[in-house]
Design an enzyme around this catalytic site. Structure first.
Site, PDB file in Angstrom:
ATOM      1  N   ASP A 290       3.710 -14.778 -35.288  1.00 53.35           N
ATOM      2  CA  ASP A 290       2.517 -13.975 -35.561  1.00 53.35           C
ATOM      3  C   ASP A 290       2.172 -14.069 -37.054  1.00 53.35           C
ATOM      4  OD1 ASP A 290       0.404 -12.371 -34.946  1.00 53.35           O
ATOM      5  OD2 ASP A 290       1.555 -10.519 -34.788  1.00 53.35           O
TER       6      ASP A 290
ATOM      7  N   ARG B 184      -6.372  -3.437 -26.803  1.00 52.57           N
ATOM      8  CA  ARG B 184      -5.355  -2.580 -27.414  1.00 52.57           C
ATOM      9  C   ARG B 184      -5.909  -1.188 -27.683  1.00 52.57           C
ATOM     10  NH1 ARG B 184      -2.888  -4.971 -32.648  1.00 52.57           N
ATOM     11  NH2 ARG B 184      -1.926  -6.384 -31.128  1.00 52.57           N
TER      12      ARG B 184
ATOM     13  N   THR C 230      -5.274 -13.998 -37.601  1.00 53.01           N
ATOM     14  CA  THR C 230      -6.569 -13.315 -37.679  1.00 53.01           C
ATOM     15  C   THR C 230      -7.445 -13.963 -38.745  1.00 53.01           C
ATOM     16  OG1 THR C 230      -5.638 -11.729 -39.262  1.00 53.01           O
ATOM     17  CG2 THR C 230      -5.587 -11.112 -36.935  1.00 53.01           C
TER      18      THR C 230
ATOM     19  N   LYS D 187      -3.435 -11.935 -28.077  1.00 46.12           N
ATOM     20  CA  LYS D 187      -2.805 -13.195 -28.478  1.00 46.12           C
ATOM     21  C   LYS D 187      -1.305 -13.182 -28.180  1.00 46.12           C
ATOM     22  CE  LYS D 187      -4.339 -12.991 -32.755  1.00 46.12           C
ATOM     23  NZ  LYS D 187      -5.147 -11.743 -32.662  1.00 46.12           N
ATOM     24  N   THR D 188      -0.631 -12.099 -28.551  1.00 44.29           N
ATOM     25  CA  THR D 188       0.804 -11.998 -28.272  1.00 44.29           C
ATOM     26  C   THR D 188       1.064 -11.975 -26.772  1.00 44.29           C
ATOM     27  OG1 THR D 188       1.132 -10.760 -30.330  1.00 44.29           O
ATOM     28  CG2 THR D 188       2.884 -10.631 -28.671  1.00 44.29           C
TER      29      THR D 188
END
Length: 350
Positions: A120, A228, A169, A75-76
């Site tokens: 975020d 990740r 999330t 997402k980032t």
């Protein structure tokens, strides 16, 4: 003596800071910079590409985006890519860092036209800041109170048009008024093994280490469907290969490395197995409430719900019910434990 320990504390904090900085640099090194390099999430990419091109042709800011999905899915990274594709500035913060309205005002008062502003954990915004954000998103203005008491008055300060990109999330924790102000709300899905294999091979090339096809596929199978995690485990495999004086990561290195890292064939880590074993041994297979389960394993409830549970549920090892969490038959089989059918139905809501 106390001075010595003070110096040691300062040194250790510097080391921790350096390690975090190095870790962030490594992550940034592996982040794709262009939309065409971002692997996976094809539907999201296709739509976003269209919206970006349309905004560029109109020379207008892109509509606000709300990115939903478990942590580690990109997402980032996609927010950064959006700013890069638009050719505009990128500002980033997290909701917990915005403690007072002046914190938000300080950022928005310094942005340039069409800036991509990324928040975020946007579901954790405080009510006063969220209300200020409503006006900023819709009217590109800031409400500011001048004076106190009876003499207090509200003035509206114009700010340049911008694009807010929020990431969460917990989609259900984003208030309806805030959610309704986003023009595009894509949901990120876990990555397939094929997609993760491609990501691993791309990252291996950036890290200047070779990796065989079968090794990349095995690694992809054990990475929780998350880029990740895949990049983190790949860096550890690079370490194993380097110490073994191998110029390439082989399947044998991956097998041994996963065993040493205590990651099993389904990508479960030690803590994942402890969660399942705790439900089985302490609560008869469930049901058990999330708060009680978190306490029993010594983990924060948010971490349990945001990081561990989504993958366990996706794998079919855990179920969420109205009464609590229940371990499935597949979990018993994976852990090599014989399921006691009656105990699963005798659980209490904790």
């Amino acid at each position: 003596m106390s001075d010595i320990f003070d110096d040691m504390d300062d040194d250790s904090s510097i080391v921790r800071s350096d390690r975090k900085k190095y870790s962030d640099e490594q992550d940034n090194k592996l982040r794709p910079q262009m939309l065409c390099d971002f692997l996976g999430q094809e539907s999201v990419k296709k739509n976003l590409f269209t919206f970006i091109q349309a905004a560029k042709q109109r020379e207008e800011p892109l509509d606000h985006l709300l990115l939903i999905g478990p942590p580690g899915l990109g997402k980032t990274t996609l927010a950064q890519i959006t700013a890069h594709e638009l050719g505009v500035d990128f500002k980033v913060t997290s909701a917990p860092a915005l403690e007072k309205p002046k914190d938000l005002a300080g950022i928005l008062s310094t942005i340039t036209p069409r800036t991509v502003f990324f928040i975020d954990e946007i579901h954790r915004l405080k009510p006063a800041i969220e209300e200020m954000l409503y006006i900023a998103m819709e009217d590109f203005e800031l409400d500011w109170i001048i004076g106190q008491g009876a003499a207090a008055r509200t003035v509206r300060i114009p700010i340049p048009p911008f694009t807010l990109v929020g990431a969460t999330t917990k989609a259900g924790s984003v208030s309806s008024p805030l959610r309704s102000r986003f023009g595009f709300i894509p949901r990120f899905e876990f990555y397939t093994q094929k997609e993760l294999s491609l990501i691993i091979k791309r990252s291996a090339g950036i890290l200047d280490i070779g990796i065989y096809e079968d090794a990349a596929l095995l690694l992809a199978k054990c990475c929780r469907g998350t880029p990740r995690v895949a990049n983190r485990v790949l860096r550890r495999m690079r370490d194993f290969a380097q110490v073994a004086k191998s110029p390439v990561i082989t399947r044998e290195i991956v097998e041994e490395g996963l065993e040493r890292l205590e990651i099993d064939s389904m990508g479960l880590e030690k803590y994942d197995r402890e969660i399942l074993l705790s439900i089985i041994r302490k609560f008869g297979g469930g049901p058990v409430g999330a708060e009680t389960l978190a306490i029993s394993i010594g983990e924060a409830q948010d971490t349990l719900e945001d990081y561990y549970e989504p993958y366990l549920i996706q794998c079919g090892l855990l179920q969420r019910t109205a009464r609590g969490r229940i371990v499935t038959e597949m979990a018993y089989e994976h852990l090599g434990i014989e399921a006691e059918k009656t105990s699963q139905n005798q659980g209490m809501l904790f």
